[in-house]
Design a protein around this motif. Structure first.
Motif, PDB file in Angstrom:
ATOM      1  N   GLY A 108       0.797  -1.228   0.000  1.00  0.00           N
ATOM      2  CA  GLY A 108       0.000   0.000   0.000  1.00  0.00           C
ATOM      3  C   GLY A 108       0.822   1.266   0.000  1.00  0.00           C
ATOM      4  N   LEU A 109       2.068   1.214  -0.502  1.00  0.00           N
ATOM      5  CA  LEU A 109       2.944   2.384  -0.462  1.00  0.00           C
ATOM      6  C   LEU A 109       2.339   3.562  -1.214  1.00  0.00           C
ATOM      7  N   HIS A 110       1.591   3.299  -2.281  1.00  0.00           N
ATOM      8  CA  HIS A 110       1.008   4.392  -3.070  1.00  0.00           C
ATOM      9  C   HIS A 110       0.044   5.236  -2.247  1.00  0.00           C
ATOM     10  N   ARG A 111      -0.627   4.587  -1.284  1.00  0.00           N
ATOM     11  CA  ARG A 111      -1.583   5.341  -0.451  1.00  0.00           C
ATOM     12  C   ARG A 111      -0.873   6.310   0.485  1.00  0.00           C
ATOM     13  N   GLU A 112       0.381   6.007   0.834  1.00  0.00           N
ATOM     14  CA  GLU A 112       1.147   6.927   1.674  1.00  0.00           C
ATOM     15  C   GLU A 112       1.422   8.237   0.945  1.00  0.00           C
ATOM     16  N   TYR A 113       1.302   8.209  -0.377  1.00  0.00           N
ATOM     17  CA  TYR A 113       1.541   9.412  -1.181  1.00  0.00           C
ATOM     18  C   TYR A 113       0.257   9.923  -1.824  1.00  0.00           C
ATOM     19  N   GLY A 114      -0.861   9.613  -1.197  1.00  0.00           N
ATOM     20  CA  GLY A 114      -2.139  10.189  -1.602  1.00  0.00           C
ATOM     21  C   GLY A 114      -2.688   9.663  -2.908  1.00  0.00           C
ATOM     22  N   LEU A 115      -2.283   8.473  -3.341  1.00  0.00           N
ATOM     23  CA  LEU A 115      -2.740   7.908  -4.612  1.00  0.00           C
ATOM     24  C   LEU A 115      -3.725   6.777  -4.355  1.00  0.00           C
ATOM     25  N   SER A 116      -4.802   6.759  -5.122  1.00  0.00           N
ATOM     26  CA  SER A 116      -5.848   5.748  -4.920  1.00  0.00           C
ATOM     27  C   SER A 116      -5.555   4.445  -5.649  1.00  0.00           C
ATOM     28  N   TYR A 117      -4.556   4.417  -6.513  1.00  0.00           N
ATOM     29  CA  TYR A 117      -4.200   3.212  -7.247  1.00  0.00           C
ATOM     30  C   TYR A 117      -2.683   3.178  -7.430  1.00  0.00           C
ATOM     31  N   THR A 118      -2.171   2.014  -7.787  1.00  0.00           N
ATOM     32  CA  THR A 118      -0.743   1.884  -8.060  1.00  0.00           C
ATOM     33  C   THR A 118      -0.470   2.268  -9.503  1.00  0.00           C
ATOM     34  N   PRO A 119       0.205   3.365  -9.774  1.00  0.00           N
ATOM     35  CA  PRO A 119       0.448   3.765 -11.168  1.00  0.00           C
ATOM     36  C   PRO A 119       1.226   2.691 -11.911  1.00  0.00           C
ATOM     37  N   PRO A 120       0.790   2.325 -13.104  1.00  0.00           N
ATOM     38  CA  PRO A 120       1.484   1.268 -13.854  1.00  0.00           C
ATOM     39  C   PRO A 120       2.775   1.765 -14.485  1.00  0.00           C
ATOM     40  N   SER A 148       2.746  -3.981 -10.674  1.00  0.00           N
ATOM     41  CA  SER A 148       2.488  -2.717 -11.363  1.00  0.00           C
ATOM     42  C   SER A 148       3.321  -2.567 -12.640  1.00  0.00           C
ATOM     43  N   ILE A 149       4.082  -3.614 -13.012  1.00  0.00           N
ATOM     44  CA  ILE A 149       4.867  -3.593 -14.244  1.00  0.00           C
ATOM     45  C   ILE A 149       4.075  -4.290 -15.346  1.00  0.00           C
ATOM     46  N   PHE A 150       3.933  -3.617 -16.487  1.00  0.00           N
ATOM     47  CA  PHE A 150       3.188  -4.158 -17.618  1.00  0.00           C
ATOM     48  C   PHE A 150       4.112  -4.212 -18.843  1.00  0.00           C
ATOM     49  N   ILE A 151       4.506  -5.422 -19.223  1.00  0.00           N
ATOM     50  CA  ILE A 151       5.297  -5.608 -20.434  1.00  0.00           C
ATOM     51  C   ILE A 151       4.336  -5.562 -21.617  1.00  0.00           C
TER      52      ILE A 151
END
Length: 517
Positions: A108-120, A148-151
């Protein structure tokens, strides 16, 4: 055979002759004597009762009287066979080693920076699997979460890779099984796309999945977090960094090392940069972390200017996009989040990125440019370059001990759980020196060396969707030059400085005369 009314003596002679003639005709048909190659091709008399098997060339051999084509000379230089750079994962039952403990991303690291989803993070792939695998593993071991990595498989071979129909020597080979082991995602483009078309594919995917912001990366890079603290080396791909103020410069240029309070991975720095950008600026488009080798994208900015110009396939498309964004008032800034090396070579064993103490970091050029192989005897080299020289000369894919050690090693020794942070950082220093050498090696000859890695694979003949490697490369450069010409015609200007060097406006596209003689 009508023999009625024929004298009995003649009948006794003609009948045996007729039977012999029929027998000879049947034998001739069986042996193919006196008939064309295509005569009765399905007669079930050969290949165990099956039809005659003709090769692709034989089946469509011209039947006209034209002279045969004149073929090009056979190339005198043969590229080395591609070697699996991660033998540990070649066994179907093995799993990747653990990454350094201090780089494991917090849930949940993205939530610590105010983001509602994990940016791909999109990583586009067309050819050269070892280069992609190195890039992906460097992100994973530097702390980027695999989910969160998309090849983006942009090979044009349809499901051939997913079904395991291509071989390692095929330029378009992609190992789906290994990517599943690494737990990263794979998206397949419906057809082979150019660079600008693939950028629009990223944009389209972001719309379909409701991602207002995303990252994209080139595959020919090697990334690290600031595990050893501040890093002041100016790399060939670096630009002048942008800082909002003095405190911002201190935060970016003096990062804590691994094990120290405040240490952040490259992934956490990217989330932090997105958060700070959203707080500081409303009209922003790109955040470049070594130009576009790793880029943060604001989807709304691309929508505002109509996306990438799909008719400008490769070179020139970035100049066009950046100019249109700046003309429309969107900002683009060079920011620093980690260590990025633009490379053209692959580590001999990617287990080195997992800090395997039994693997010495080293690399080999799979497609060396002949004219720069010899170094002047009097040239001075930094200590780290000595590692490169030894690796280049001594690493030929026949290091049998490497494979044996990989099999025998104790996995408990491989991770940082049993190696203290100081030992892990010590290994990192050796690894980063080799990475720096790889970056310098790519830029040793701007005219020939930078793109040599794209020609490292030449196999695949007879496999699905086979395309001649030399033909693909030639076509690429023809399209690249066509894109440059489209840029010149579109803006009436030859260089990339559309904003700094002209008075052009966004609405001037395709409306102005050329400004050069």
């Amino acid at each position: 055979m009508a023999l009625v009314g024929t004298p009995r003596g003649l009948r006794s002679i003609v009948l045996p002759i007729g039977l012999v003639t029929i027998a000879l005709a049947l034998v001739a048909l069986y042996r193919g004597v006196g008939v064309s190659e295509n005569f009765l091709p399905n007669l079930p008399m050969i290949n165990g009762g099956g039809p005659k098997q003709a090769s692709a060339h034989d089946k469509f051999r011209p039947t006209n009287s034209h002279e045969p084509p004149k073929y090009k000379p056979t190339p005198t230089f043969a590229a080395q066979s591609v070697i699996d750079p991660f033998p540990l994962l070649s066994n179907p039952t093995t799993t990747p080693p653990p990454i350094p403990e201090y780089n494991i991303p917090r849930p949940g690291l993205h939530r610590e920076y105010g983001l509602s989803y994990t940016p791909p993070l999109f990583i586009g792939f067309t050819r050269q699997w070892p280069m992609l695998l190195q890039c992906v593993i460097s992100y994973l071991t530097a702390g980027w979460p695999p989910e969160s990595i998309f090849i983006v498989e942009n090979t044009g071979v349809q499901d051939s890779n997913a079904q395991g129909k291509l071989s390692l020597q095929n330029p378009f080979y992609l190992d789906h099984a290994t990517l599943r082991k690494l737990r990263v995602n794979v998206i397949q483009t419906p057809v082979l796309l150019s660079f600008s078309q693939m950028q629009n594919f990223f944009l389209s995917t972001a719309h379909a999945r409701s991602w207002p912001y995303y990252f994209y990366s080139h595959q020919d890079i090697l990334v690290f977090s600031f595990e050893d603290g501040p890093d002041t080396l100016q790399r060939p791909g670096d630009r002048d960094w942008f800082f909002y103020d003095e405190q911002d410069e201190v935060d970016i240029m003096r990062p804590p090392a691994a094990g120290q309070e405040g240490y952040r991975t490259i992934y956490e720095n990217c989330l932090r940069e997105l958060n700070r950008t959203l707080e500081r600026e409303e009209r922003w488009a790109f955040r470049w972390f070594q130009y576009d080798h790793l880029t943060l994208v604001n989807r709304a900015a691309l929508d505002a200017v109509g996306g990438w110009d799909s008719l400008m396939p490769y070179y020139g498309s970035d100049c066009d996009m950046n100019a249109r964004l700046e003309m429309d008032g969107w900002t683009m800034r060079h920011r620093r989040v980690g260590i990025i090396n633009d490379v053209s070579t692959v580590l001999d064993d990617l287990a080195a990125l997992y800090r395997d103490p039994y693997i010495r970091p080293r690399f080999t050029d799979p497609n060396p440019v002949a004219k720069v192989e010899e170094q002047p005897k009097g040239s001075q080299k930094k200590p780290s370059n000595e590692v490169k020289k030894e690796s280049y000369k001594g690493s030929n894919g026949k290091d049998s001990q490497k494979g044996k050690v990989a099999q025998k090693r104790d996995e408990k020794v491989n991770g940082t759980s049993s190696i203290n942070v100081a030992r892990a950082v010590e290994y990192f220093r050796e690894l980063i020196n080799v990475g720096n050498d790889m970056g310098a090696y790519k830029y040793r000859d701007d005219k020939n060396a930078r793109n040599s890695w794209q020609n490292s694979q030449h196999g695949g003949m007879g496999e699905p969707y086979y395309y001649n490697a030399e033909g693909f490369s030639t076509s690429f450069w023809i399209l690249a030059e066509a894109g440059r010409e489209i840029f010149r015609q579109k803006w009436g200007h030859q260089d990339c400085d559309l904003v700094e060097g002209t008075a052009l406006k966004l609405e001037d596209q395709w409306l102005v005369e050329k400004d050069w003689e």
